[in-house]
Design a protein around this motif. Structure first.
Motif, PDB file in Angstrom:
ATOM      1  N   SER A 114      16.961 -28.188 -18.327  1.00 25.68           N
ATOM      2  CA  SER A 114      18.331 -28.041 -18.786  1.00 25.68           C
ATOM      3  C   SER A 114      19.224 -29.105 -18.157  1.00 25.68           C
ATOM      4  O   SER A 114      19.026 -29.492 -17.003  1.00 25.68           O
ATOM      5  CB  SER A 114      18.855 -26.642 -18.425  1.00 25.68           C
ATOM      6  N   ASP A 115      20.222 -29.537 -18.910  1.00 27.51           N
ATOM      7  CA  ASP A 115      21.196 -30.495 -18.369  1.00 27.51           C
ATOM      8  C   ASP A 115      22.456 -29.792 -17.878  1.00 27.51           C
ATOM      9  O   ASP A 115      23.417 -30.433 -17.476  1.00 27.51           O
ATOM     10  CB  ASP A 115      21.555 -31.557 -19.408  1.00 27.51           C
ATOM     11  N   ARG A 116      22.456 -28.448 -17.892  1.00 22.29           N
ATOM     12  CA  ARG A 116      23.627 -27.710 -17.425  1.00 22.29           C
ATOM     13  C   ARG A 116      23.625 -27.533 -15.908  1.00 22.29           C
ATOM     14  O   ARG A 116      24.666 -27.363 -15.295  1.00 22.29           O
ATOM     15  CB  ARG A 116      23.693 -26.330 -18.094  1.00 22.29           C
ATOM     16  N   GLU A 117      22.453 -27.539 -15.324  1.00 21.89           N
ATOM     17  CA  GLU A 117      22.312 -27.269 -13.898  1.00 21.89           C
ATOM     18  C   GLU A 117      22.660 -28.514 -13.082  1.00 21.89           C
ATOM     19  O   GLU A 117      22.081 -29.582 -13.296  1.00 21.89           O
ATOM     20  CB  GLU A 117      20.871 -26.845 -13.606  1.00 21.89           C
ATOM     21  N   PRO A 118      23.624 -28.433 -12.143  1.00 21.62           N
ATOM     22  CA  PRO A 118      23.928 -29.582 -11.294  1.00 21.62           C
ATOM     23  C   PRO A 118      22.685 -30.009 -10.503  1.00 21.62           C
ATOM     24  O   PRO A 118      22.029 -29.181  -9.871  1.00 21.62           O
ATOM     25  CB  PRO A 118      25.017 -29.058 -10.355  1.00 21.62           C
ATOM     26  N   SER A 119      22.344 -31.276 -10.583  1.00 21.15           N
ATOM     27  CA  SER A 119      21.166 -31.786  -9.893  1.00 21.15           C
ATOM     28  C   SER A 119      21.270 -33.302  -9.800  1.00 21.15           C
ATOM     29  O   SER A 119      22.005 -33.933 -10.564  1.00 21.15           O
ATOM     30  CB  SER A 119      19.886 -31.400 -10.651  1.00 21.15           C
ATOM     31  N   PRO A 120      20.525 -33.920  -8.880  1.00 23.38           N
ATOM     32  CA  PRO A 120      20.563 -35.381  -8.757  1.00 23.38           C
ATOM     33  C   PRO A 120      20.128 -36.101 -10.029  1.00 23.38           C
ATOM     34  O   PRO A 120      20.539 -37.235 -10.270  1.00 23.38           O
ATOM     35  CB  PRO A 120      19.593 -35.657  -7.595  1.00 23.38           C
ATOM     36  N   ASP A 121      19.295 -35.443 -10.837  1.00 25.41           N
ATOM     37  CA  ASP A 121      18.802 -36.083 -12.063  1.00 25.41           C
ATOM     38  C   ASP A 121      19.451 -35.505 -13.320  1.00 25.41           C
ATOM     39  O   ASP A 121      18.865 -35.526 -14.396  1.00 25.41           O
ATOM     40  CB  ASP A 121      17.283 -35.964 -12.152  1.00 25.41           C
ATOM     41  N   GLN A 124      19.616 -37.859 -16.280  1.00 31.63           N
ATOM     42  CA  GLN A 124      18.294 -38.068 -16.864  1.00 31.63           C
ATOM     43  C   GLN A 124      17.902 -36.872 -17.732  1.00 31.63           C
ATOM     44  O   GLN A 124      17.332 -37.041 -18.816  1.00 31.63           O
ATOM     45  CB  GLN A 124      17.267 -38.281 -15.761  1.00 31.63           C
ATOM     46  N   ARG A 125      18.230 -35.682 -17.257  1.00 30.81           N
ATOM     47  CA  ARG A 125      17.948 -34.486 -18.054  1.00 30.81           C
ATOM     48  C   ARG A 125      18.722 -34.511 -19.363  1.00 30.81           C
ATOM     49  O   ARG A 125      18.210 -34.143 -20.419  1.00 30.81           O
ATOM     50  CB  ARG A 125      18.328 -33.230 -17.267  1.00 30.81           C
ATOM     51  N   ARG A 126      19.985 -34.940 -19.297  1.00 28.70           N
ATOM     52  CA  ARG A 126      20.804 -35.008 -20.507  1.00 28.70           C
ATOM     53  C   ARG A 126      20.224 -36.003 -21.502  1.00 28.70           C
ATOM     54  O   ARG A 126      20.182 -35.749 -22.715  1.00 28.70           O
ATOM     55  CB  ARG A 126      22.234 -35.399 -20.132  1.00 28.70           C
ATOM     56  N   ARG A 127      19.753 -37.132 -20.995  1.00 25.07           N
ATOM     57  CA  ARG A 127      19.124 -38.117 -21.886  1.00 25.07           C
ATOM     58  C   ARG A 127      17.873 -37.539 -22.531  1.00 25.07           C
ATOM     59  O   ARG A 127      17.603 -37.782 -23.719  1.00 25.07           O
ATOM     60  CB  ARG A 127      18.783 -39.393 -21.103  1.00 25.07           C
ATOM     61  N   ARG A 128      17.116 -36.768 -21.756  1.00 26.10           N
ATOM     62  CA  ARG A 128      15.897 -36.169 -22.306  1.00 26.10           C
ATOM     63  C   ARG A 128      16.235 -35.142 -23.384  1.00 26.10           C
ATOM     64  O   ARG A 128      15.576 -35.085 -24.437  1.00 26.10           O
ATOM     65  CB  ARG A 128      15.094 -35.524 -21.175  1.00 26.10           C
ATOM     66  N   GLN A 129      17.252 -34.315 -23.146  1.00 32.66           N
ATOM     67  CA  GLN A 129      17.697 -33.358 -24.154  1.00 32.66           C
ATOM     68  C   GLN A 129      18.117 -34.084 -25.429  1.00 32.66           C
ATOM     69  O   GLN A 129      17.735 -33.698 -26.546  1.00 32.66           O
ATOM     70  CB  GLN A 129      18.869 -32.534 -23.605  1.00 32.66           C
TER      71      GLN A 129
END
Length: 211
Positions: A114-121, A124-129
């Protein structure tokens, strides 16, 4: 055009897949080498190695749920030396085409961070979504997917996406429940009555929107 080669033996092709796997998949989301090796001989798994002009570019691993008529794109990755040139999109399309040839136009599920969870990546998660959305995948609304892999730390927050051969706006809750039970039982060796399945279904409507 990519050529997909199925892996049917624990030879150099499997070692090549495993090398890309270790360099591409987040450690918390990896299975052991022994678990991957066991997939080679399982009839409900397809391990595909992708080549472009005799150059190894990536792989995909798909679980096919037989009589329930759906697949889970469990892993897909492109070698770091070939990223950014459209190889990932082609690999996804060729993998889906291979599944359709062998199993018909079954729904293909994907476990995606998920791209909703604050994380260092997070970016990158948003791009993958966005990558999977551009390819025609849709998120199953209100289902916060729980990855049932063992590990010291909590698994990342995930979404469950689905790719359908024909556009649809919804799926039935009972269908999602069947998918989750089979994934937990046959992919991860958990009980089909695992309490996490009820958690994932809690608050999910019927029918469920695909967004």
């Amino acid at each position: 055009m990519l050529k997909l080669q199925p892996i049917t033996a624990l030879d150099q092709s499997f070692e090549a897949l495993y090398a890309i796997y270790c360099g591409s998949i987040a450690l918390r989301e990896q299975k052991s080498k022994a678990d991957l090796a066991a997939m080679v001989s399982k009839p409900n798994y397809r391990l595909l190695l992708a080549e472009d002009d005799h150059s190894l570019v990536g792989f995909s691993i798909v679980f096919v749920a037989g009589s329930e008529s759906f697949g889970l794109l469990e892993y897909m990755a492109v070698d770091k030396s070939h990223r950014g040139g459209g190889v990932g999109s082609e690999l996804f399309k060729e993998t889906v085409a291979a599944m359709y040839r062998s199993n018909g136009a079954i729904p293909i599920l994907l476990e995606v961070d998920s791209d909703r969870e604050p994380s260092p990546d997070q970016m990158q998660r948003r791009r993958r979504q966005n990558f999977y959305r551009r390819l025609g995948c849709h998120r199953i609304a209100d289902c916060v997917y729980i990855l049932p892999l063992p590990g010291e730390n909590a698994p990342p927050e995930m979404n469950l996406l689905v790719y359908l051969s024909e556009p649809a706006r919804t799926i039935r809750r009972a269908e999602l429940e069947r998918w989750l039970k089979l994934i937990y039982r046959d992919v991860y060796g958990c009980s089909a009555d695992d309490r996490r399945i009820a958690i994932m279904l809690d608050g999910v409507s019927d029918p469920i929107d695909l967004v």
